[in-house]
Write a protein that holds these residues in place. Structure first.
Motif, PDB file in Angstrom:
ATOM      1  N   LEU A   1       0.832  -1.064   0.156  1.00 37.82           N
ATOM      2  CA  LEU A   1      -0.272  -0.047  -0.034  1.00 37.82           C
ATOM      3  C   LEU A   1       0.929   1.245  -0.078  1.00 37.82           C
ATOM      4  O   LEU A   1       0.615   2.336  -0.749  1.00 37.82           O
ATOM      5  CB  LEU A   1      -0.948  -0.003   1.227  1.00 37.82           C
ATOM      6  N   GLU A   2       1.855   1.013   0.820  1.00 41.68           N
ATOM      7  CA  GLU A   2       3.062   2.469   1.046  1.00 41.68           C
ATOM      8  C   GLU A   2       3.716   2.763  -0.320  1.00 41.68           C
ATOM      9  O   GLU A   2       3.894   3.794  -0.749  1.00 41.68           O
ATOM     10  CB  GLU A   2       3.806   2.101   2.049  1.00 41.68           C
ATOM     11  N   PHE A   3       3.958   1.600  -1.170  1.00 42.57           N
ATOM     12  CA  PHE A   3       4.701   1.641  -2.319  1.00 42.57           C
ATOM     13  C   PHE A   3       4.191   0.902  -3.337  1.00 42.57           C
ATOM     14  O   PHE A   3       4.464  -0.382  -3.724  1.00 42.57           O
ATOM     15  CB  PHE A   3       6.250   0.965  -1.958  1.00 42.57           C
ATOM     16  N   PRO A   4       3.065   1.262  -3.971  1.00 36.83           N
ATOM     17  CA  PRO A   4       2.315   0.475  -4.962  1.00 36.83           C
ATOM     18  C   PRO A   4       3.101   0.243  -6.203  1.00 36.83           C
ATOM     19  O   PRO A   4       2.676  -0.793  -7.015  1.00 36.83           O
ATOM     20  CB  PRO A   4       1.273   1.575  -5.352  1.00 36.83           C
ATOM     21  N   THR A   5       4.229   1.026  -6.449  1.00 35.53           N
ATOM     22  CA  THR A   5       4.970   0.465  -7.685  1.00 35.53           C
ATOM     23  C   THR A   5       5.819  -0.754  -7.385  1.00 35.53           C
ATOM     24  O   THR A   5       6.620  -1.054  -8.369  1.00 35.53           O
ATOM     25  CB  THR A   5       6.027   1.635  -8.159  1.00 35.53           C
ATOM     26  N   ILE A   6       6.039  -1.138  -6.300  1.00 33.25           N
ATOM     27  CA  ILE A   6       7.025  -2.248  -5.981  1.00 33.25           C
ATOM     28  C   ILE A   6       6.173  -3.546  -5.865  1.00 33.25           C
ATOM     29  O   ILE A   6       5.165  -3.595  -5.386  1.00 33.25           O
ATOM     30  CB  ILE A   6       7.564  -2.131  -4.398  1.00 33.25           C
ATOM     31  N   ASN A   7       6.773  -4.469  -6.668  1.00 30.70           N
ATOM     32  CA  ASN A   7       6.087  -5.952  -6.700  1.00 30.70           C
ATOM     33  C   ASN A   7       6.843  -6.785  -5.845  1.00 30.70           C
ATOM     34  O   ASN A   7       7.919  -7.304  -5.752  1.00 30.70           O
ATOM     35  CB  ASN A   7       6.274  -6.503  -8.122  1.00 30.70           C
ATOM     36  N   PHE A   8       5.925  -7.316  -5.077  1.00 35.47           N
ATOM     37  CA  PHE A   8       6.424  -8.487  -3.964  1.00 35.47           C
ATOM     38  C   PHE A   8       5.879  -9.781  -4.571  1.00 35.47           C
ATOM     39  O   PHE A   8       4.910  -9.968  -4.820  1.00 35.47           O
ATOM     40  CB  PHE A   8       5.631  -8.092  -2.675  1.00 35.47           C
ATOM     41  N   HIS A   9       7.037 -10.702  -4.342  1.00 41.04           N
ATOM     42  CA  HIS A   9       6.589 -12.261  -4.681  1.00 41.04           C
ATOM     43  C   HIS A   9       6.928 -12.904  -3.350  1.00 41.04           C
ATOM     44  O   HIS A   9       8.259 -13.056  -3.057  1.00 41.04           O
ATOM     45  CB  HIS A   9       7.375 -12.595  -5.999  1.00 41.04           C
ATOM     46  N   VAL A  10       5.888 -13.573  -3.025  1.00 39.11           N
ATOM     47  CA  VAL A  10       6.212 -14.249  -1.794  1.00 39.11           C
ATOM     48  C   VAL A  10       6.063 -15.875  -1.954  1.00 39.11           C
ATOM     49  O   VAL A  10       5.321 -16.374  -2.674  1.00 39.11           O
ATOM     50  CB  VAL A  10       4.969 -13.962  -0.682  1.00 39.11           C
ATOM     51  N   ILE A  11       7.179 -16.307  -1.314  1.00 36.73           N
ATOM     52  CA  ILE A  11       7.279 -17.917  -1.458  1.00 36.73           C
ATOM     53  C   ILE A  11       6.753 -18.619  -0.327  1.00 36.73           C
ATOM     54  O   ILE A  11       7.338 -18.153   0.756  1.00 36.73           O
ATOM     55  CB  ILE A  11       8.728 -18.272  -1.640  1.00 36.73           C
ATOM     56  N   SER A  12       6.110 -19.682  -0.338  1.00 35.83           N
ATOM     57  CA  SER A  12       5.442 -19.933   0.880  1.00 35.83           C
ATOM     58  C   SER A  12       6.512 -20.956   1.734  1.00 35.83           C
ATOM     59  O   SER A  12       7.373 -21.371   1.222  1.00 35.83           O
ATOM     60  CB  SER A  12       4.182 -21.108   0.493  1.00 35.83           C
ATOM     61  N   PRO A  13       6.085 -21.337   2.871  1.00 42.71           N
ATOM     62  CA  PRO A  13       6.791 -21.966   3.751  1.00 42.71           C
ATOM     63  C   PRO A  13       7.139 -23.451   3.119  1.00 42.71           C
ATOM     64  O   PRO A  13       6.413 -23.675   2.183  1.00 42.71           O
ATOM     65  CB  PRO A  13       6.067 -22.279   5.272  1.00 42.71           C
ATOM     66  N   LEU A  14       7.896 -24.392   3.823  1.00 45.83           N
ATOM     67  CA  LEU A  14       8.050 -25.813   3.260  1.00 45.83           C
ATOM     68  C   LEU A  14       6.777 -26.417   3.240  1.00 45.83           C
ATOM     69  O   LEU A  14       6.471 -27.004   2.043  1.00 45.83           O
ATOM     70  CB  LEU A  14       9.045 -26.466   4.183  1.00 45.83           C
ATOM     71  N   ASP A  15       5.886 -26.509   4.237  1.00 46.30           N
ATOM     72  CA  ASP A  15       4.607 -27.135   4.365  1.00 46.30           C
ATOM     73  C   ASP A  15       4.728 -28.579   3.978  1.00 46.30           C
ATOM     74  O   ASP A  15       5.905 -29.077   4.023  1.00 46.30           O
ATOM     75  CB  ASP A  15       3.550 -26.497   3.617  1.00 46.30           C
ATOM     76  N   MET A  16       3.710 -29.459   3.376  1.00 41.77           N
ATOM     77  CA  MET A  16       3.724 -30.536   3.010  1.00 41.77           C
ATOM     78  C   MET A  16       3.817 -30.693   1.515  1.00 41.77           C
ATOM     79  O   MET A  16       3.073 -30.131   0.841  1.00 41.77           O
ATOM     80  CB  MET A  16       2.115 -31.069   3.397  1.00 41.77           C
ATOM     81  N   ASN A  17       4.883 -31.445   1.097  1.00 35.99           N
ATOM     82  CA  ASN A  17       4.919 -31.739  -0.374  1.00 35.99           C
ATOM     83  C   ASN A  17       5.868 -33.223  -0.376  1.00 35.99           C
ATOM     84  O   ASN A  17       6.282 -33.494   0.657  1.00 35.99           O
ATOM     85  CB  ASN A  17       5.687 -30.601  -0.956  1.00 35.99           C
ATOM     86  N   ASP A  18       5.828 -33.651  -1.593  1.00 35.54           N
ATOM     87  CA  ASP A  18       6.548 -34.979  -1.641  1.00 35.54           C
ATOM     88  C   ASP A  18       8.240 -34.694  -1.440  1.00 35.54           C
ATOM     89  O   ASP A  18       8.887 -35.697  -1.035  1.00 35.54           O
ATOM     90  CB  ASP A  18       6.361 -35.567  -2.957  1.00 35.54           C
ATOM     91  N   HIS A  19       8.565 -33.795  -1.820  1.00 38.87           N
ATOM     92  CA  HIS A  19       9.952 -33.552  -1.808  1.00 38.87           C
ATOM     93  C   HIS A  19      10.366 -33.252  -0.125  1.00 38.87           C
ATOM     94  O   HIS A  19      11.537 -33.698   0.269  1.00 38.87           O
ATOM     95  CB  HIS A  19      10.669 -32.391  -2.416  1.00 38.87           C
ATOM     96  N   LEU A  20       9.713 -32.739   0.751  1.00 40.11           N
ATOM     97  CA  LEU A  20      10.040 -32.771   1.955  1.00 40.11           C
ATOM     98  C   LEU A  20       9.598 -34.103   2.711  1.00 40.11           C
ATOM     99  O   LEU A  20      10.461 -34.204   3.420  1.00 40.11           O
ATOM    100  CB  LEU A  20       8.889 -31.735   2.503  1.00 40.11           C
ATOM    101  N   VAL A  21       8.612 -34.803   2.315  1.00 36.73           N
ATOM    102  CA  VAL A  21       8.612 -36.057   2.997  1.00 36.73           C
ATOM    103  C   VAL A  21       9.575 -36.807   2.484  1.00 36.73           C
ATOM    104  O   VAL A  21      10.372 -37.902   3.470  1.00 36.73           O
ATOM    105  CB  VAL A  21       7.153 -36.819   2.344  1.00 36.73           C
ATOM    106  N   ASP A  22      10.180 -36.749   1.427  1.00 35.63           N
ATOM    107  CA  ASP A  22      11.216 -37.739   0.725  1.00 35.63           C
ATOM    108  C   ASP A  22      12.467 -37.575   1.681  1.00 35.63           C
ATOM    109  O   ASP A  22      13.254 -38.425   1.897  1.00 35.63           O
ATOM    110  CB  ASP A  22      11.600 -37.554  -0.740  1.00 35.63           C
ATOM    111  N   LEU A  23      12.831 -36.113   1.887  1.00 33.21           N
ATOM    112  CA  LEU A  23      13.795 -35.825   2.789  1.00 33.21           C
ATOM    113  C   LEU A  23      13.902 -36.316   4.068  1.00 33.21           C
ATOM    114  O   LEU A  23      14.641 -36.814   4.569  1.00 33.21           O
ATOM    115  CB  LEU A  23      13.956 -34.130   2.663  1.00 33.21           C
ATOM    116  N   ILE A  24      12.677 -36.072   4.858  1.00 35.10           N
ATOM    117  CA  ILE A  24      12.501 -36.472   6.195  1.00 35.10           C
ATOM    118  C   ILE A  24      12.578 -38.053   6.200  1.00 35.10           C
ATOM    119  O   ILE A  24      13.269 -38.686   7.194  1.00 35.10           O
ATOM    120  CB  ILE A  24      11.177 -36.042   6.717  1.00 35.10           C
ATOM    121  N   GLU A  25      12.235 -38.802   5.355  1.00 35.15           N
ATOM    122  CA  GLU A  25      12.262 -40.267   5.250  1.00 35.15           C
ATOM    123  C   GLU A  25      13.459 -40.688   5.254  1.00 35.15           C
ATOM    124  O   GLU A  25      14.060 -41.440   5.610  1.00 35.15           O
ATOM    125  CB  GLU A  25      11.368 -40.630   3.975  1.00 35.15           C
ATOM    126  N   ASP A  26      14.557 -39.973   4.380  1.00 32.29           N
ATOM    127  CA  ASP A  26      15.923 -40.286   4.452  1.00 32.29           C
ATOM    128  C   ASP A  26      16.590 -40.013   5.704  1.00 32.29           C
ATOM    129  O   ASP A  26      17.462 -40.904   5.995  1.00 32.29           O
ATOM    130  CB  ASP A  26      16.600 -39.361   3.191  1.00 32.29           C
TER     131      ASP A  26
END
Length: 243
Positions: free
Chosen positions: A215-240
Motif C-alpha cells: 500500500l505504501e509503495f504501489p510500484t513495488i512488486n512483491f513475490h512471496v514464496i510459501s513455507p516448506l509445508d507438506m509436499n513430496d520432496h519434504l517427505v522424501d527428505l525426512i524419510e531419508d
C-alpha cells in the motif's frame, strides 16, 4: 525392524501447523520404509515434551521396539535445539530407564544441502534477482549462522521475525536502493500465525507486513514464496533422515 520415529515441532496456537505435522507423520507411516511415526510439540501442548516422548516410547516398547529416534523439525540452531530439546530428551530417558533408548537426531535445518534444492525450485518460478530469506531468528549465540549460510547459498539477504535485521528493515533497504521486484522466502516449516495470522487478535504477521508495504509503495512488486509445508520432496527428505 525399523525404528519408531517421533517428529518434534515448536507448537502453535494456530491449528494449521499441527494439522500439517499430523499429515506429515501419516504420509511417512504409509511408506514401507517407516514404521511407527508420532508427533510432539515443545510448546503449547497439554503435556510437557518429556511426557509426550515418554508416552510415545512406552507405546513403541509395547509394540516390541527397543529404540525411538527423535527428529526436531526446527530450521535454526537456537535455544530450543541446543538446550531445551536435549534437556527434555534426557528427562524422558531417565524416567524410562534402560528398556528403551532415545536417540536425538540432528535438527532438520542442519541439512542445508538437502533444503537448498527445495527452496531454489520454488524461487525458479519467480522472475527477480532480489530475495529476502525471512526466518524466525534466534538470540542464541551462533543460532542465526546456518540461516545466514543458507541465505548466501541461495543469493538472498537474511531477515528475522524476532530479532534485529527485520523483514521491514531489509525491504526498506532494497526499496531505497532502487529495487522494484522483491522476492520474500518464508523459511518456516508450516504456514501459521507468523506467516499469515488469521483474526484481528493475532499480532501482525509477515503477510500483513508485506500488504502494508504494498500500500505504501504501489510500484513495488512483491513475490512471496510459501513455507516448506507438506509436499513430496519434504517427505522424501525426512524419510531419508529417518532411515
Amino acid at each position: 525392524m525399523n525404528i519408531p520415529s517421533l517428529l518434534v515441532a515448536h507448537g502453535s496456537r494456530d491449528p494449521r501447523p499441527q494439522q500439517r505435522l499430523n499429515q506429515l507423520a501419516k504420509s511417512l507411516e504409509e511408506r514401507s520404509s517407516c514404521s511407527l511415526v508420532g508427533t510432539a510439540t515443545l510448546e503449547l501442548a497439554a503435556l510437557p515434551l518429556h511426557q509426550q516422548i515418554q508416552a510415545f516410547a512406552q507405546f513403541s516398547l509395547s509394540a516390541g521396539y527397543s529404540q525411538v529416534q527423535i527428529l526436531p523439525l526446527f530450521l535454526s540452531s537456537g535455544v530450543h535445539v541446543n538446550i531445551d530439546l536435549p534437556q527434555e530428551v534426557a528427562i524422558a530417558q531417565e524416567q524410562l530407564g534402560t528398556n528403551i533408548q532415545l536417540k536425538l537426531l540432528p535438527y532438520l535445518g542442519s541439512q542445508l544441502n538437502r533444503l537448498v534444492p527445495l527452496i531454489t525450485t520454488k524461487m525458479a518460478t519467480v522472475e527477480t534477482k532480489h530475495w529476502i530469506l525471512v526466518a524466525h531468528g534466534s538470540r542464541h549465540l551462533g543460532g542465526n549462522l546456518p540461516l545466514e549460510q543458507l541465505a548466501t547459498q541461495i543469493q538472498a539477504i537474511p531477515a528475522y521475525w524476532s530479532v534485529t535485521s527485520s523483514l521491514e528493515t531489509q525491504i526498506q533497504r532494497l526499496i531505497s536502493s532502487g529495487v522494484n521486484h522483491i522476492g520474500i522466502i518464508n523459511y518456516f516449516m508450516f504456514s501459521g500465525g507468523i506467516t499469515d495470522a488469521m483474526g484481528s487478535a493475532q499480532p501482525k504477521a509477515i503477510t500483513q507486513s508485506i500488504q502494508q508495504f504494498s500500500l505504501e509503495f504501489p510500484t513495488i512488486n512483491f513475490h512471496v514464496i510459501s513455507p516448506l509445508d507438506m509436499n513430496d520432496h519434504l517427505v522424501d527428505l525426512i524419510e531419508d533422515l529417518l532411515n
